[in-house]
Design an enzyme around this catalytic site. Structure first.
Site, PDB file in Angstrom:
ATOM      1  N   GLU A 162     -18.362  -9.416  30.178  1.00 38.69           N
ATOM      2  CA  GLU A 162     -18.096 -10.009  28.984  1.00 38.69           C
ATOM      3  C   GLU A 162     -17.952 -11.294  28.838  1.00 38.69           C
ATOM      4  O   GLU A 162     -17.825 -12.161  29.861  1.00 38.69           O
ATOM      5  CB  GLU A 162     -16.877  -9.189  28.499  1.00 38.69           C
ATOM      6  CG  GLU A 162     -16.857  -7.866  28.256  1.00 38.69           C
ATOM      7  CD  GLU A 162     -15.502  -6.950  27.970  1.00 38.69           C
ATOM      8  OE1 GLU A 162     -15.612  -6.081  27.440  1.00 38.69           O
ATOM      9  OE2 GLU A 162     -14.371  -7.696  28.117  1.00 38.69           O
ATOM     10  N   SER A 191      -4.895 -22.310  37.023  1.00 35.13           N
ATOM     11  CA  SER A 191      -3.979 -21.386  36.375  1.00 35.13           C
ATOM     12  C   SER A 191      -2.729 -21.199  37.309  1.00 35.13           C
ATOM     13  O   SER A 191      -2.580 -20.626  38.442  1.00 35.13           O
ATOM     14  CB  SER A 191      -4.726 -19.801  36.433  1.00 35.13           C
ATOM     15  OG  SER A 191      -5.571 -19.938  35.634  1.00 35.13           O
ATOM     16  N   CYS A 207      -7.702 -14.454  26.360  1.00 39.02           N
ATOM     17  CA  CYS A 207      -7.595 -14.806  28.034  1.00 39.02           C
ATOM     18  C   CYS A 207      -6.869 -13.383  28.491  1.00 39.02           C
ATOM     19  O   CYS A 207      -5.812 -12.906  28.127  1.00 39.02           O
ATOM     20  CB  CYS A 207      -6.583 -15.780  28.202  1.00 39.02           C
ATOM     21  SG  CYS A 207      -7.050 -17.171  27.366  1.00 39.02           S
TER      22      CYS A 207
HETATM   23  N1  SAH Z   1     -10.289 -16.404  37.230  1.00 41.38           N
HETATM   24  C1  SAH Z   1      -9.939 -17.689  36.682  1.00 41.38           C
HETATM   25  C2  SAH Z   1     -10.813 -17.918  35.559  1.00 41.38           C
HETATM   26  C3  SAH Z   1     -10.312 -17.154  34.254  1.00 41.38           C
HETATM   27  S1  SAH Z   1      -9.364 -17.979  33.349  1.00 41.38           S
HETATM   28  C4  SAH Z   1      -8.501 -18.011  36.495  1.00 41.38           C
HETATM   29  O1  SAH Z   1      -7.791 -17.165  36.652  1.00 41.38           O
HETATM   30  O2  SAH Z   1      -8.242 -19.095  36.201  1.00 41.38           O
HETATM   31  C5  SAH Z   1      -8.508 -17.027  32.442  1.00 41.38           C
HETATM   32  C6  SAH Z   1      -6.929 -17.596  32.195  1.00 41.38           C
HETATM   33  O3  SAH Z   1      -6.319 -16.474  31.534  1.00 41.38           O
HETATM   34  C7  SAH Z   1      -6.277 -17.619  33.320  1.00 41.38           C
HETATM   35  O4  SAH Z   1      -5.592 -18.939  33.190  1.00 41.38           O
HETATM   36  C8  SAH Z   1      -5.426 -16.595  33.518  1.00 41.38           C
HETATM   37  O5  SAH Z   1      -4.132 -16.877  34.220  1.00 41.38           O
HETATM   38  C9  SAH Z   1      -5.051 -16.218  32.099  1.00 41.38           C
HETATM   39  N2  SAH Z   1      -4.735 -14.855  31.901  1.00 41.38           N
HETATM   40  C10 SAH Z   1      -4.912 -13.938  32.543  1.00 41.38           C
HETATM   41  N3  SAH Z   1      -4.403 -12.816  32.083  1.00 41.38           N
HETATM   42  C11 SAH Z   1      -3.846 -13.055  30.777  1.00 41.38           C
HETATM   43  C12 SAH Z   1      -3.370 -12.287  29.610  1.00 41.38           C
HETATM   44  N4  SAH Z   1      -3.163 -10.960  29.708  1.00 41.38           N
HETATM   45  N5  SAH Z   1      -2.789 -13.042  28.777  1.00 41.38           N
HETATM   46  C13 SAH Z   1      -2.734 -14.496  28.773  1.00 41.38           C
HETATM   47  N6  SAH Z   1      -3.605 -15.255  29.598  1.00 41.38           N
HETATM   48  C14 SAH Z   1      -3.857 -14.601  30.715  1.00 41.38           C
END
Ligand code: SAH
Ligand code: SF4
Length: 341
Positions: free
Chosen positions: A90, A210, A334
């Site tokens: 996606e 993150s 996200c």
């Molecule tokens: N894998 C990389 C890139 C993806 S970024 C990473 O984790 O940095 C996606 C972002 O969304 C990351 O900062 C992650 O921590 C956040 N994220 C993941 N699951 C989420 C959720 N359910 N709600 C809000 N943010 C979330």
């Protein structure tokens, strides 16, 4: 099974090479059509009909296809894309209230990191995307929406585990599509070795971490990547990035109600940020059905909980921004990316 080579995602020189002995300017025209969003060779009306027919016989335009486009009333559009081995990923277009359009791209199908709060992480890992597939994602998004000016590499997957392919895709975005490298941001869950490599060997784009919590023991439970990439080493790699690249870093923190929002959490996060030129981006957790942390269902923080955490960070002198909910209506926010089927 379709085996004709696809032309999208190739650099103009590579298309010219593949089409020899065709005159190079023709390859340039074909490439321009691809960038302009052509959906078939028949669209390329400045090419002779015989050439269009020949191209149709020998090549495909794209290796993947868009299987669904879902639009949220807030302007977010989520794309479901299928690649030739039926792998589905996606990608998302985010529209800001000021009219800025940002593409959010995936680098892997699924994700091997397995953060407990993330839908992609709970799907498991299928495979890395190739550079051409990452480029195709952006081309598909551009076909729907003109004027995408920013890219965030924040879709499915851990980009620093697929750095070689990503490097080539970013070169295409900056050199061919002329998107400024200052407008491209990569987000990592914190793969320390990848940050050193990224800093030394590029791509020279912005970096977001993150972080989610500055407490090592909690981080290990939420984000398994932390077990082999402790915070102290992570910080060292970020200091190196900053010293070498001179760019402000974003520290992202997903806020999980009742889990990482206490004053002690704020102090630990501020401790990690000390010495870095950083902005903290708070992301109240976007709901994903069925996700639990140590037996308890995860929940979004309440408004007061979020505000309290933000002001505790501000009191410690941190710059704080928010990322709210965009795309929740299409499960495109996200952490919500993943197959529905
Ligand atoms: N894998 C990389 C890139 C993806 S970024 C990473 O984790 O940095 C996606 C972002 O969304 C990351 O900062 C992650 O921590 C956040 N994220 C993941 N699951 C989420 C959720 N359910 N709600 C809000 N943010 C979330
Ligand atoms: Fe992977 Fe990022 Fe999701 Fe963690 S948050 S599982 S690293 S996509």
């Amino acid at each position: 099974m379709e085996t004709k080579p696809a032309l999208a995602g190739l650099f103009p020189g590579e298309i010219a090479e593949l089409l020899k002995p065709l005159q190079p300017f023709r390859a340039g025209q074909i490439h321009q059509w691809i960038c302009k969003g052509a959906v078939s060779f028949a669209d390329m009306n400045n090419l002779p009909a015989a050439l269009r027919d020949e191209l149709e016989r020998r090549f495909r335009l794209f290796s993947g296809s868009v299987s669904a486009e879902l639009e949220d009333p807030d302007g977010t559009v989520k794309f479901r894309i299928s690649f030739e081995d039926s792998v589905k990923i996606e990608s998302v277009i985010l529209a800001s209230s000021e009219g800025r359009k940002t593409a959010c791209l995936s680098t892997q199908a699924g994700c091997p990191i397995g953060c407990v709060f993330c839908k992609t992480g709970q799907m498991g890992f299928t495979r890395d995307l190739s550079s051409r597939e990452i480029i195709e994602e952006l081309l598909f998004l551009t076909r729907r929406e003109r004027g995408i000016s920013h890219i965030v590499i924040m879709g499915m997957g851990e980009p620093l585990l697929n750095l070689k392919e990503l490097r080539r895709a970013v070169a295409y975005f900056t050199d061919i599509l002329k998107i400024s490298k200052r407008r491209i941001t990569l987000s990592t869950s914190g793969v320390t070795g990848g940050i050193w490599d990224f800093t030394d060997n590029g791509p020279d784009i912005r970096l977001a971490l993150s972080l989610t919590t500055g407490r090592q023991e909690l981080r290990e439970r939420l984000m398994p990547v932390a077990q082999s990439n402790p915070l102290a080493e992570l910080k060292e790699s970020l200091m190196y990035y900053q010293q070498k690249r001179k760019r402000r870093i974003t520290l992202e923190a997903v806020l999980l109600g009742g889990v990482n929002t206490t004053p002690a959490d704020a102090a630990a996060l501020a401790g990690f940020a000390r010495g870095l030129d950083a902005v903290v981006n708070l992301i109240p957790w976007n709901p994903v059905d069925g996700l639990c942390f140590e037996g308890k269902p995860l929940r979004s923080p309440g408004a007061a909980e979020t505000a309290g955490f933000a002001s505790a960070l501000k009191e410690k002198g941190l710059n704080v921004t928010f990322r709210y909910k965009k795309g929740r209506g299409v499960l495109g926010a996200c952490g919500q990316l993943g197959q529905q089927e």
